[in-house]
Design an enzyme around this catalytic site. Structure first.
Site, short mmCIF file in Angstrom:
data_model
loop_
_atom_site.label_atom_id
_atom_site.label_comp_id
_atom_site.label_asym_id
_atom_site.label_seq_id
_atom_site.Cartn_x
_atom_site.Cartn_y
_atom_site.Cartn_z
N PRO A 48 1.12 -1.09 -0.59
CA PRO A 48 -0.15 -0.32 -0.55
C PRO A 48 0.99 1.39 -0.18
O PRO A 48 1.97 1.20 0.74
CB PRO A 48 -0.73 0.02 1.01
CG PRO A 48 -0.12 -0.69 2.22
CD PRO A 48 0.49 -1.64 1.46
N ASP A 87 -1.62 2.65 2.20
CA ASP A 87 -1.10 2.95 4.29
C ASP A 87 -1.52 4.23 4.81
O ASP A 87 -1.02 5.88 3.49
CB ASP A 87 0.68 2.83 3.57
CG ASP A 87 0.76 2.42 4.86
OD1 ASP A 87 -0.31 2.03 5.81
OD2 ASP A 87 2.20 2.80 4.86
N TRP A 519 4.52 0.67 10.37
CA TRP A 519 5.06 -0.27 9.10
C TRP A 519 3.97 -1.96 9.41
O TRP A 519 4.39 -2.78 9.01
CB TRP A 519 6.51 -0.68 8.83
CG TRP A 519 7.59 0.59 8.82
CD1 TRP A 519 7.63 1.55 9.19
CD2 TRP A 519 7.60 0.63 7.11
NE1 TRP A 519 8.41 2.02 8.27
CE2 TRP A 519 8.06 1.58 6.82
CE3 TRP A 519 7.43 -0.53 6.26
CZ2 TRP A 519 9.15 2.21 5.83
CZ3 TRP A 519 8.24 0.15 4.64
CH2 TRP A 519 8.41 0.78 4.92
N GLN A 555 12.05 -1.83 0.17
CA GLN A 555 11.36 -2.23 0.65
C GLN A 555 12.05 -3.65 1.30
O GLN A 555 11.21 -4.18 2.04
CB GLN A 555 9.73 -2.78 0.02
CG GLN A 555 9.36 -1.48 -0.36
CD GLN A 555 8.43 -0.32 1.19
OE1 GLN A 555 8.26 -0.93 1.79
NE2 GLN A 555 8.51 0.22 0.76
N TRP A 559 8.96 -3.81 4.06
CA TRP A 559 7.15 -3.87 3.94
C TRP A 559 8.08 -5.01 3.49
O TRP A 559 7.23 -6.15 4.17
CB TRP A 559 6.26 -3.70 2.61
CG TRP A 559 5.09 -3.86 2.33
CD1 TRP A 559 4.43 -3.35 3.90
CD2 TRP A 559 4.89 -4.67 1.53
NE1 TRP A 559 2.93 -4.63 3.29
CE2 TRP A 559 3.50 -5.26 2.22
CE3 TRP A 559 5.16 -5.26 0.38
CZ2 TRP A 559 2.48 -5.62 1.54
CZ3 TRP A 559 3.86 -5.45 -0.22
CH2 TRP A 559 2.99 -6.00 0.10
N LYS A 592 19.95 10.00 -6.94
CA LYS A 592 19.23 9.63 -7.13
C LYS A 592 17.90 10.49 -6.99
O LYS A 592 18.25 11.68 -6.87
CB LYS A 592 19.38 9.13 -4.84
CG LYS A 592 18.66 7.63 -4.55
CD LYS A 592 19.00 7.57 -3.32
CE LYS A 592 17.79 7.21 -2.80
NZ LYS A 592 18.88 6.05 -0.91
N LYS A 595 12.56 14.41 -3.23
CA LYS A 595 11.96 15.31 -3.65
C LYS A 595 12.24 15.90 -2.86
O LYS A 595 11.62 17.81 -4.00
CB LYS A 595 11.15 14.81 -2.07
CG LYS A 595 9.52 14.17 -2.71
CD LYS A 595 8.35 14.53 -1.46
CE LYS A 595 7.06 13.60 -2.01
NZ LYS A 595 6.20 13.42 -0.96
#
Ligand SMILES: [Zn+2]
Ligand SMILES: [Zn+2]
Length: 982
Positions: A48, A87, A519, A555, A559, A592, A595
């Protein structure tokens, strides 16, 4: 509608919008899933995302990859429902809201009001939902977004509570006082996997500090990279088994590990005075550097610890149990005091007078200055190391001794490793590398967060007798609560208002004021999305474990880990069978994306300019899925040009002619075995391609699959098959030859539309809709994936074609060497090869002749013979992989004239195009050229007039016309003038 589209140039954004409309109106996604209901399942679990920010290129990549795999399995007959998820809890949401409201601390939030704050959090979770839905649809990712699972949902929370109670019942959920990674800005502890998200390499001061021995004229030399923790120093640690030395250096006596001596003092003129075993130093006392408070226990002496390393530092470690995990542990062994002079905000409290209110890391330089002035600083160095930062707010983390709730994951290391053995990792090295390493050292999961917006920790404690309960359902909560409302929101502050009655002493039970790590929420998706075990028990069973999950590399310790941990805790089984780990998306320069730097293109720009299919194909074909990929517009443009346009134009070519000739596959189709060599060859290649694509997709080698398709389309289909077949389609009536070609093109494109459907679903659909007949399913996505048909594979023919193409290629190179372009025919070519080869390519001789543009081809068994045939001074030769090609390089006037006239035709055609003349328009042509050129043109005048629709060709000194152009053809200068004739 679509047939019309193919008469235009390829315009993906326009085409894709039409297709999207079509899918939506006809509910093709739903139908594609329902059609396979009852078949074997291919279970997918969606990781999610958080919809409180715009989707970025990384999200686009994961959605593309998931979609390719899911469409592939669907077309292979698997029942593959796909449910979206969101999420919605935790720091990512809270921090955004804090920024919006201008709140800086937890006190600010409390003042603002937790109820109002959480209301804002709830609102913000779906702020960008539309953007997400828009992007998801636009990219062609088929997933059910109407009925998603949402982690803030009461039912979801109830399932999470159920799971925590299970863990509690197993005795694996406990409260402990431990040193944990802590974000001073967020005011909460973090878990090891959260910490793993935020390591950065930074340069910091590392200092060598002298601690004077009590009543002796010598110093312990210790080393630290966190000067601020010296304020809380209570001990020094040495390794009991290592050897230590006392040295004399510049008039001072220093004690340090012998193994570190060379590194620190080599060539510096020191003298060793004494040696000790580390153990001999135990309990030796020293004078503290800082004494802001009087410790409540004995402090400032040497302790022994095995963790003291000889790899760096001095072999003497400064100990502050308040700020280090190992310090805390050794503190327990020696009963050391904990000197805590730092507040929860990460700042020194008022007892540290000179630096009170200062963030500890900011105080480092001041503390170093103080040490220098007081003479305690031996020296200072810069130290490059990996330091953890808060994964959400970027504040440097501190290690801090505090109360937290933990899940005893460390007790399950063996189970985690065993379950990991049953997971297929792509790429495979992650299994025992990055992931396996993390499992082998799995720490207890610091679960509780001193925050507001999250799943509340369902632990209630009796204020009177201390009885502690973990609540596992709304029902249970109701039964113990006297003030349970009609409708309940399971978030803070509402759950905190519920006072439970202690079953032991009837006292009041209050909730432990924590929420849990978000998480844990997403790691529960595999059961909580079903509201298991309260509902959908069958559904859960049918979907556990998932066959496939796919997220980005970051992840691995996010996750992917939390899923495995939760699943191991609850069911002792792996929650997924196959996991595809995607490489990171980088910017054009290979940096990389971030934001804050805004160094990436908005995917929407690419959707609008290049379209979704070209973007998909770029992402799939540029690199293996697990390698990093650069995301920038020019790369997508290049893919569009290289592959998509070739495919489009090839298909458009077929469609235009087939429609012109009213080709009907049901009426005119020719059985494959009766088709021409070239046709059977491309069909055979196509079958191999199907096999190769299937094999690679099943290993997630999407790049290899797509490259194979690309090579087929560009090299085999467009540059060879179609180019070689054009002439056949120019014949007026529907001959067997022509029908054979159409049947072949139809088969190829019908197969390609299905083969490509998972990769570029829009163009595949358009191709299919343009060729489908009424009796066929309404969408290519309702069809089965093509299967390789062995009977259509002709290895001998493929080999023969390979050899022929090699000979043609040799001819091209040879012509380059002798400087005669392919347009000029040569009289003779001799192929020198063995009898087997000769037999193999005999059927393709006509084709080779045309491609080489020679009047005659003969075979010969030897080079010498071939040379003799042509004559000593007239031949040119070339060799490649055992085949010799020998040609007669004499360009006779006849041959020159033929080639030259073709050059002239080509140029006049270009001029006609430039003048926008239609095919019927006739022209008048004037040419100025030397004698040689004139002679050549005269020989082929009729041919040139016919091809260029020239009423009249005249030779003049200075060519005139509406358009006049000058050229140099070979060594001949030509001026051509044309005007539109009457
Ligand atoms: Zn933080
Ligand atoms: Zn009680």
């Amino acid at each position: 509608m679509l047939n019309e589209l193919f008469q235009q140039d390829y315009n993906p954004p326009k085409l894709e919008k039409e297709i999207l409309k079509f899918w939506e109106e006809k509910e093709i996604f739903k139908k594609s899933v329902e059609k396979r209901k009852g078949n074997e399942r291919f279970v997918f679990l969606e990781g999610p995302p958080t919809a409180n920010g715009s989707p970025h290129p990384g999200h686009v990549l994961t959605r593309i990859m998931k979609d390719v795999i899911l469409r592939y399995y669907t077309m292979n007959g698997f029942y593959t429902p796909r449910r979206a998820g969101w999420d919605t809890h935790g720091l990512p949401v809270e921090i955004e809201v804090e920024k919006e409201l201008g709140l800086r601390t937890k006190q600010d939030i409390e003042k603002y009001g937790v109820e109002k704050f959480n209301e804002r959090c709830r609102e913000s979770t779906f702020r960008y939902e539309n953007e997400w839905i828009e992007m998801t649809k636009r990219i062609g990712f088929w997933i059910d977004m109407d009925n998603p699972y949402i982690t803030l949902d009461n039912r979801y929370i109830e399932s999470v509570w159920w799971s925590l109670k299970k863990i509690w019942e197993k005795g694996l959920l406990y409260k402990g006082h431990k040193v944990v990674p802590y974000c001073p800005r967020c005011g909460t502890a973090l878990s090891a996997h959260e910490v793993a998200q935020g390591y950065k390499t930074i340069k910091e001061p590392s200092i060598y500090v002298k601690f004077k021995l009590k009543e002796k004229d010598a110093f312990f030399l210790a080393w630290t990279t966190t000067p601020w923790t010296l304020i809380s120093n209570v001990a020094l640690a040495v390794h009991p088994e290592e050897s230590y030395v006392e040295i004399e250096y510049e008039g001072e006596k220093l004690i340090l590990a012998e193994k570190r001596l060379e590194n620190l003092f080599a060539g510096k003129g020191y003298k060793v005075i004494r040696r000790f075993k580390g153990r001999d130093l135990e309990y030796m006392e020293y004078e503290p550097i800082f004494k802001f408070v009087k410790p409540d226990k004995k402090a400032w002496y040497v302790v022994c610890a095995d963790f003291v390393t000889m790899e760096e530092g001095t072999g003497i470690v400064h100990i502050a149990p308040a700020f280090g995990e190992e310090d805390y542990e050794v503190g327990k062994v020696y009963d050391l005091p904990i000197v805590q002079l730092v507040g929860k905000d990460g700042k020194f409290d008022e007892r540290v007078k000179p630096w009170k209110g200062m963030f500890v890391k900011d105080a480092d330089p001041k503390i170093i200055d103080y040490l220098r002035e007081s003479g305690a600083l031996a020296w200072e160095e810069e130290y490059l190391h990996e330091y953890p930062f808060c994964w959400r707010c970027d504040t440097p983390l501190l290690y801090y001794a505090m109360d937290s709730w933990f899940i005893a994951v460390s007790k399950l290391r063996e189970n985690l490793l065993r379950n990991n053995e049953n997971i297929e990792w792509y790429p495979s090295h992650i299994k025992h590398g990055r992931f396996g390493d993390f499992l082998r050292e799995a720490k207890d999961w610091a679960l509780s967060r001193s925050r507001y917006w999250g799943t509340p920790l369902p632990i209630w404690i009796c204020q009177k007798c201390g009885e502690t309960m973990c609540i596992g359902s709304i029902e249970e909560l109701k039964s113990l609560s006297e003030n349970f409302p009609e409708k309940i929101d399971l978030h803070k502050p509402f759950v905190d208002n519920l006072i439970l009655k202690c079953p032991k002493c009837k006292g009041e039970m209050k909730r432990e004021d924590y929420v849990i790590d978000c998480w844990y929420d997403s790691g529960s998706a595999f059961f909580a999305q079903w509201h298991y075990p309260f509902e959908n028990v069958e559904e859960f069973k049918n979907n556990f474990p998932a066959d496939f999950i796919c997220e980005a590399l970051d992840q691995t310790r996010g996750w992917f880990y939390s899923l495995l941990a939760v699943s191991t805790l609850l069911f002792d089984k792996p929650p997924y069978r196959k996991v595809l780990t995607l490489g990171l998306v980088l910017d054009k320069q290979g940096q990389k994306m971030s934001k804050s730097k805004k160094n990436y293109v908005d995917p929407k720009v690419i959707f609008d300019n290049e379209g979704a299919d070209p973007l998909r194909w770029y992402m799939i074909s540029a690199n293996p899925p697990w390698a990093p990929i650069r995301f920038y517009e020019e790369a997508v443009k290049e893919t569009l040009r290289r592959f998509m346009l070739t495919l489009w134009n090839s298909f458009k070519f077929y469609l235009t002619y087939a429609q012109l000739d009213k080709f009907d596959p049901r009426k005119h189709s020719v059985d494959v075995k009766n088709r021409m060599h070239l046709d059977r060859w491309i069909i055979s290649k196509l079958q191999n391609l199907i096999g190769e694509v299937r094999e690679n997709v099943e290993k997630f080698e999407l790049q290899k699959a797509s490259r194979a398709i690309e090579e087929f389309v560009v090299k085999d289909l467009s540059n060879w098959y179609i180019r070689r077949s054009r002439k056949r389609l120019w014949i007026e009536e529907m001959t067997q030859e022509k029908a054979s070609c159409y049947s072949t093109l139809h088969d190829v494109f019908f197969t390609l539309s299905r083969l490509l459907a998972p990769f570029i679903p829009f163009m595949s659909e358009a191709m299919y809709l343009a060729i489908k007949t009424k009796d066929m399913p309404e969408s290519v996505h309702l069809l089965d994936y093509p299967k390789k048909e062995e009977r259509l594979i002709d290895k001998d023919l493929e080999r023969a074609m390979d050899i022929s193409r090699r000979i043609v290629e040799l001819g091209r190179v040879l012509r380059g060497k002798i400087g005669i372009k392919v347009r000029y025919p040569l009289s003779k070519a001799i192929i020198v090869c063995g009898n087997d080869t000769k037999r193999e390519i005999e059927n393709l001789l006509e084709l080779i002749k045309e491609e080489l543009n020679v009047k005659e081809i003969i075979f010969s068994g030897s080079r010498e013979e071939a040379m003799r045939t042509i004559g000593e001074n007239n031949y040119a030769e070339i060799e490649g992989e055992g085949i010799y090609l020998v040609v007669d390089k004499r360009l006779t006037p006849e041959l020159f004239a033929e080639g030259f006239s073709r050059e002239i035709v080509r140029r006049i055609q270009a001029m006609r195009k430039e003048m926008n003349l239609s095919i019927e328009d006739r022209i008048e042509t004037e040419i100025s050229v030397n004698e040689k050129g004139r002679e050549a043109i005269e020989r082929w005048k009729d041919y040139i007039s016919g091809e260029t629709r020239s009423k009249k060709i005249t030779f003049t000194e200075e060519a005139k016309g509406e358009l006049i152009k000058k050229w140099k053809i070979g060594d001949v200068e030509v001026t051509i003038g044309i005007r539109k004739g009457a």
